[in-house]
Write an enzyme that holds these catalytic residues in place. Structure first.
Site, short mmCIF file in Angstrom:
data_model
loop_
_atom_site.label_atom_id
_atom_site.label_comp_id
_atom_site.label_asym_id
_atom_site.label_seq_id
_atom_site.Cartn_x
_atom_site.Cartn_y
_atom_site.Cartn_z
N HIS A 154 0.81 -1.24 0.08
CA HIS A 154 0.06 -0.01 0.03
C HIS A 154 0.68 1.30 -0.05
CE1 HIS A 154 0.42 0.04 4.71
NE2 HIS A 154 0.20 1.56 4.13
N ASP A 201 -0.19 -7.54 1.72
CA ASP A 201 0.35 -6.16 1.58
C ASP A 201 1.67 -6.07 1.61
OD1 ASP A 201 0.43 -3.51 1.80
OD2 ASP A 201 -0.46 -3.10 3.74
N SER A 307 4.27 2.25 8.37
CA SER A 307 4.04 1.12 7.40
C SER A 307 5.11 0.78 6.51
CB SER A 307 3.23 1.75 6.32
OG SER A 307 1.65 1.36 6.84
#
Ligand code: ARG
Length: 357
Positions: A154, A201, A307
């Site tokens: 992402h 992801d 992230s």
């Protein structure tokens, strides 16, 4: 996790600049150790002194259950004799890791964690945009060998990583670190990643040049072969330059936190109350996701900007990647532990092997 996806940008991305979608078939599950061998997962050590041990005990990374015991042992002892992990004996739990502890500063970190010692996590990577000189770093990543960095898919849906920084510690000081910047050759999305859902992801970034492995730049280990996922309840370590509170700014200094691997049901309980659960989690919290959080109320968690970074476990004095920071609802909310892409899930680890090893 970002909710608005820029479809136009995605289309443009797919058409240019070495983006490869769905490389390899996702059904192959060879996770045997790759033939190339190199040093991975080891960290610089710092000597442990009495004062250091005391401050460790008082820091958030020391867990309350043994904190009180160790304080009892050392209270009233004015002696500044050096301590070694063995002289602390059975008082320290296996997971206690003095080398991750910065003695003079254990304020706030990833989310309620501690600041890491300089270059103590030598596989940490930052992903940067080329044309954004003021705030180029938008996600973290983790060096897995001399030419590849693993991150969250992402992260690179909306932004193109042009440069990867390795060996960084404090973003605010340009001279105090041995960081090195590497240009990106190409990036590869996990073949089963769908940005409308939470699964797989993961993305791999190949660097233009091979990395020179030094004390402050070296890869993390991957759990090849029959290396099991740590048991539910095990302590894991999270590192990142993300915000220290929800919607807060990125942290300049690398942060770290100790978290527990929780049962998937803990994440189901929280996330299934959200209106978009059926859409984003149509298969529920599957075994390719890890549910990781804090159970003793200290509110440690990943947050925006973490992230793509690693959550790790230690085995035989080496650090192994367990998962990649993917998403969460707010930061540090006890009902919403963090959700991570697992690298223990064989098809996903096998994909890493096929693409990067
Ligand atoms: N999606 C976030 C990012 O882009 C990571 C959020 C993790 N949040 C959490 N509460 N565990 O940086």
């Amino acid at each position: 996790m970002r909710q608005k996806w820029n479809v136009l940008l995605l289309v443009v991305l797919l058409g240019c600049c070495g983006v490869v979608l769905g490389q390899g078939s996702s059904s192959v599950t060879d996770v045997s150790p790759p033939s190339v061998s190199f040093i991975c997962g080891t960290r610089p050590q710092i000597p442990i002194t009495f004062g250091l041990a005391r401050r460790f005990v008082e820091s958030p990374i020391a867990r309350p259950n043994f904190r009180s015991e160790i304080v009892k042992k050392f209270d009233g002892d004015p002696d500044l004799r050096p301590l070694t992990p063995s002289s602390l004996g059975s008082l320290l739990p296996q997971q206690a890791d003095f080398s991750s502890f910065r003695p003079d500063s254990y304020t706030v970190q990833v989310y309620n964690g501690v600041v890491s010692i300089k270059s103590s996590w030598p596989w940490m990577a930052l992903l940067g945009e080329e044309n954004n000189p003021r705030a180029p770093w938008f996600c973290d990543g983790v060096l897995i060998n001399e030419q590849w960095v693993l991150t969250a898919a992402h992260c690179i849906i909306e932004k193109v990583p042009h440069v990867v920084r390795l060996g960084e510690h404090d973003l605010s000081s340009t001279h105090a670190s041995n960081h090195q910047d590497y240009y990106v050759k190409k990036f590869v999305f996990h073949p089963d990643y769908d940005h409308k859902q939470v699964y797989h992801d993961l993305a791999l970034i190949q660097l233009k040049q091979r990395v020179s492995i030094t004390g402050s730049i070296r890869p993390v280990c991957l759990p090849w072969g029959s290396h099991p996922l740590p048991a539910t309840g095990s302590l894991l370590t999270l590192t990142g330059w993300g915000g220290t509170y929800y919607n807060g700014p990125r942290s300049d200094v690398l942060q770290e936190a100790s978290l527990y691997l929780l049962p998937a049901s803990k994440c189901v309980a929280g996330y299934s109350t959200l209106h978009d659960y059926a859409q984003k989690y149509p298969k529920g919290i599957t075994s390719d996701l890890l549910c990781i959080g804090d159970t003793d109320g200290q509110g440690q968690d990943a947050c925006q900007g973490d992230s793509g970074g690693p959550v790790m476990h230690r085995r035989n004095n080496k650090y192994y990647l367990s998962g990649i920071v993917s998403l969460g609802y707010g930061c540090g909310k006890p009902e919403f532990p963090g959700i991570y892409a697992s690298v223990h899930h064989s098809p996903d680890l096998a994909w890493i092997k096929r693409v990067a090893f």
